[in-house]
Design an enzyme around this catalytic site. Structure first.
Site, mmCIF file in Angstrom:
data_model
loop_
_atom_site.group_PDB
_atom_site.id
_atom_site.type_symbol
_atom_site.label_atom_id
_atom_site.label_comp_id
_atom_site.label_asym_id
_atom_site.label_seq_id
_atom_site.Cartn_x
_atom_site.Cartn_y
_atom_site.Cartn_z
ATOM 1 N N ASP A 30 14.599 -27.248 -48.701
ATOM 2 C CA ASP A 30 13.299 -26.607 -48.557
ATOM 3 C C ASP A 30 12.452 -27.243 -47.481
ATOM 4 O OD1 ASP A 30 13.393 -24.664 -50.369
ATOM 5 O OD2 ASP A 30 12.391 -25.761 -51.987
ATOM 6 N N LYS A 52 10.269 -21.635 -45.440
ATOM 7 C CA LYS A 52 9.601 -20.557 -44.726
ATOM 8 C C LYS A 52 10.102 -20.555 -43.286
ATOM 9 C CE LYS A 52 5.265 -19.699 -47.059
ATOM 10 N NZ LYS A 52 5.258 -20.654 -48.164
ATOM 11 N N MET A 166 -0.906 -26.496 -55.083
ATOM 12 C CA MET A 166 -1.083 -25.238 -54.331
ATOM 13 C C MET A 166 -2.473 -24.644 -54.509
ATOM 14 S SD MET A 166 2.622 -23.512 -55.031
ATOM 15 C CE MET A 166 2.766 -23.971 -56.738
HETATM 16 N N1 SAH Z 1 8.293 -29.067 -56.813
HETATM 17 C C1 SAH Z 1 7.200 -29.686 -56.092
HETATM 18 C C2 SAH Z 1 5.994 -28.781 -55.970
HETATM 19 C C3 SAH Z 1 6.224 -27.595 -55.086
HETATM 20 S S1 SAH Z 1 4.844 -26.593 -54.961
HETATM 21 C C4 SAH Z 1 6.828 -30.986 -56.794
HETATM 22 O O1 SAH Z 1 7.306 -31.272 -57.893
HETATM 23 O O2 SAH Z 1 6.082 -31.765 -56.208
HETATM 24 C C5 SAH Z 1 4.121 -27.107 -53.458
HETATM 25 C C6 SAH Z 1 2.855 -27.892 -53.712
HETATM 26 O O3 SAH Z 1 3.167 -29.215 -54.073
HETATM 27 C C7 SAH Z 1 1.952 -28.031 -52.525
HETATM 28 O O4 SAH Z 1 1.164 -26.883 -52.334
HETATM 29 C C8 SAH Z 1 1.116 -29.219 -52.930
HETATM 30 O O5 SAH Z 1 0.135 -28.863 -53.855
HETATM 31 C C9 SAH Z 1 2.129 -30.056 -53.645
HETATM 32 N N2 SAH Z 1 2.719 -31.084 -52.779
HETATM 33 C C10 SAH Z 1 4.002 -31.229 -52.412
HETATM 34 N N3 SAH Z 1 4.173 -32.339 -51.667
HETATM 35 C C11 SAH Z 1 2.956 -32.915 -51.572
HETATM 36 C C12 SAH Z 1 2.454 -34.097 -50.959
HETATM 37 N N4 SAH Z 1 3.246 -34.936 -50.288
HETATM 38 N N5 SAH Z 1 1.142 -34.381 -51.080
HETATM 39 C C13 SAH Z 1 0.314 -33.567 -51.769
HETATM 40 N N6 SAH Z 1 0.739 -32.455 -52.359
HETATM 41 C C14 SAH Z 1 2.030 -32.121 -52.278
#
Ligand code: SAH
Length: 495
Positions: A30, A52, A166
């Site tokens: 991803d 994306k 998100m």
């Molecule tokens: N499966 C992922 C979440 C995916 S949804 C997990 O467990 O972390 C995508 C969202 O994750 C983003 O919109 C943001 O809110 C958060 N996210 C992912 N990586 C991040 C990071 N390094 N710092 C802050 N937010 C993050």
């Protein structure tokens, strides 16, 4: 297999994750999976991007699942690599269901989810004996095809700690709905952008002003929003953003295989490290002279190694020639510094001489002090190396033979990321660990790059001299001339 890649810092991959990535035949990854992790994959692994693509077009979920099934049926070890944890807002549940339906065996390897990482790296305990006994992970972006939000705001408002994913584009609505449901407008909150990366930014705010603060600070995804009393604890507990090199961008110009130690240490101090090798280490065009010298090892009194590269090239060539450490049993060994000695020790070889400071001059002096008059010395070195060492030893009465066991070449270009960091002024430091890194860097740097605002770090006086000969003044010169001291020198100037 569904595999959690962690939040961004490649170090936050689990040990199980590392094992499976190394084993995978196919890796479907991803956008939020850290690119550095792909380097762990086998060279012949098939890497498929499923994030994306142009203009926000996302590979449809059914297509990803179909691909996983197809590769699995072809008997491949398939890793679906997802940012954070695969089952937290990662649609991992749907993919697992597709596996079950297709009759594909699968396993799930959890990852550090962004919410947990944001708490840890911002210094916000998501739970606390005194302040928070419950925490909820919530998505701010409900399925856009859903008409009404499925969230129970009355229930959410009562949970002590809320962690929103998100939600950057919906902060206004989130705050409003929570306050309407009774949550106090003064509730402490924090936005953590790019958590657990050198680009991390934390914006504190109260619930009532969070949308406004986010706009002021121009917050961009990915970000986590933590709402609750625990968010106020950050003041005392923030540690990551206080690291000595946090917020600094450092270019490392070493050959890639050796850059790791230096990059890792700078990264541990919070720096953003950009590796752009300016030297490539290659075997000599022919090993004829090396082999000839090695077949006469017993004729020499000393074998002198002036770099870790020379030491690794030597042990490698011994192995290729069907020999091992025992072939060096009859000759004394001199190593220029601790890193060179370390390479030898890995092969159970202890150098007989290590100078007190780690320069070629010091090495010549230390050898001379042992008495080199009439002794035969073999210098094992790079194709380009200063003549000074051999000269000094000859003046002291030694009979010196030299053989180049490796070549230092110049790559075609600097890394794109390095050029970008130099052009935009984001680069704070450049580290130079040998004269050839200086020469090659300057030859490769685009002419419009201005180095006047960048601090230069040299590993020792010879490298510093090469910088000065180009009219560049190093901000620090390491003492002693080791990677540890180089890192320490940069950090102490940064403090
Ligand atoms: N499966 C992922 C979440 C995916 S949804 C997990 O467990 O972390 C995508 C969202 O994750 C983003 O919109 C943001 O809110 C958060 N996210 C992912 N990586 C991040 C990071 N390094 N710092 C802050 N937010 C993050």
């Amino acid at each position: 297999m569904l595999l959690g890649a962690g939040p961004g810092d490649p170090d936050l991959l689990t040990v199980a994750g590392q094992k499976w990535l190394r084993r995978a035949d196919v890796v479907i990854y991803d956008r939020l999976a850290p690119p550095a992790l792909l380097r762990l994959c086998r060279d012949d692994a098939e890497l498929i991007y499923a994030g994306k693509v142009a203009r926000g077009y996302t590979v449809p979920q059914e297509q990803i699942a179909a691909l996983m099934v197809e590769k699995c049926r072809a008997g491949k070890c398939v890793v679906r690599l997802k940012g954070g944890d695969p089952l937290i807002f990662g649609r991992g549940g749907e993919e697992a269901e597709a596996m079950v339906q297709a009759g594909c065996a699968f396993r799930i390897v959890p990852g550090v989810t962004a919410g947990a990482a944001a708490g840890a790296y911002a210094g916000i305990p998501l739970t606390h004996r005194r302040d928070a006994s419950a925490v909820a992970f919530v998505t701010g972006q409900e399925d856009p095809e859903k008409e009404i939000s499925g969230l129970d705001w009355d229930a959410l408002a009562k949970i002590e700690t809320l962690v929103f994913y998100m939600a950057v584009g919906r902060l206004d609505a989130v705050a409003r709905q929570l306050m309407q449901a009774g949550r106090a407008g003064q509730t402490p909150a924090a936005i953590i952008q790019q958590a657990a990366t050198p680009m991390q930014r934390t914006i504190p705010a109260e619930l009532r002003s969070i949308a406004e603060e986010a706009k002021k600070a121009n917050v961009q995804p990915p970000a986590i929003i933590i709402i609750g009393d625990v968010a106020a604890m950050r003041k005392g507990l923030a540690w990551f953003e206080k690291l000595p090199m946090f917020g600094k961008t450092i270019l490392v110009t070493r050959a890639s295989r050796q850059a790791e130690g230096l990059s890792a240490r700078l990264g541990e101090l919070g720096a953003e490290v950009i590796v752009s090798p300016t030297v490539v280490i290659e075997p000599p065009e022919s090993f004829e002279s090396v082999d000839a010298a090695m077949s006469r090892l017993s004729e020499f009194d000393w074998l002198v190694l002036t770099s870790p590269n020379g030491a690794s090239a030597l042990t490698r060539r011994l192995a290729e020639s069907g020999m091992d450490a025992r072939a060096l049993g009859g000759v004394r060994l001199a190593a220029i510094g601790p890193a060179t000695a370390e390479v030898l020790r890995e092969k159970f070889i202890e150098p007989d001489l290590l100078p007190e400071t780690f320069t070629t001059d010091a090495l010549a002096e230390a050898l001379t002090a042992r008495g080199v008059q009439g002794k035969r010395l073999l210098l094992v070195r790079a194709d380009i190396a200063s003549e000074a060492l051999a000269e000094n030893l000859r003046v002291a009465g030694a009979e010196v033979e030299e053989t180049s066991i490796y070549r230092t070449g110049r790559p075609a270009a600097l890394a794109d990321e390095a050029i970008e960091a130099l052009r935009t002024g984001r680069a704070d430091w450049i580290t130079f660990t040998s004269s050839s890194t200086v020469e090659n860097f300057l030859a490769l740097a685009p002419s419009d790059v201005d180095l006047s605002g960048v601090k230069l770090a040299a590993i020792g006086p010879v490298t510093a001299g090469t910088l000065r000969s180009h009219g560049l003044d190093p901000a620090v010169v390491a003492w002693p001339h080791t990677i540890d001291a180089l890192v320490e020198a940069i950090a102490s100037l940064g403090r």
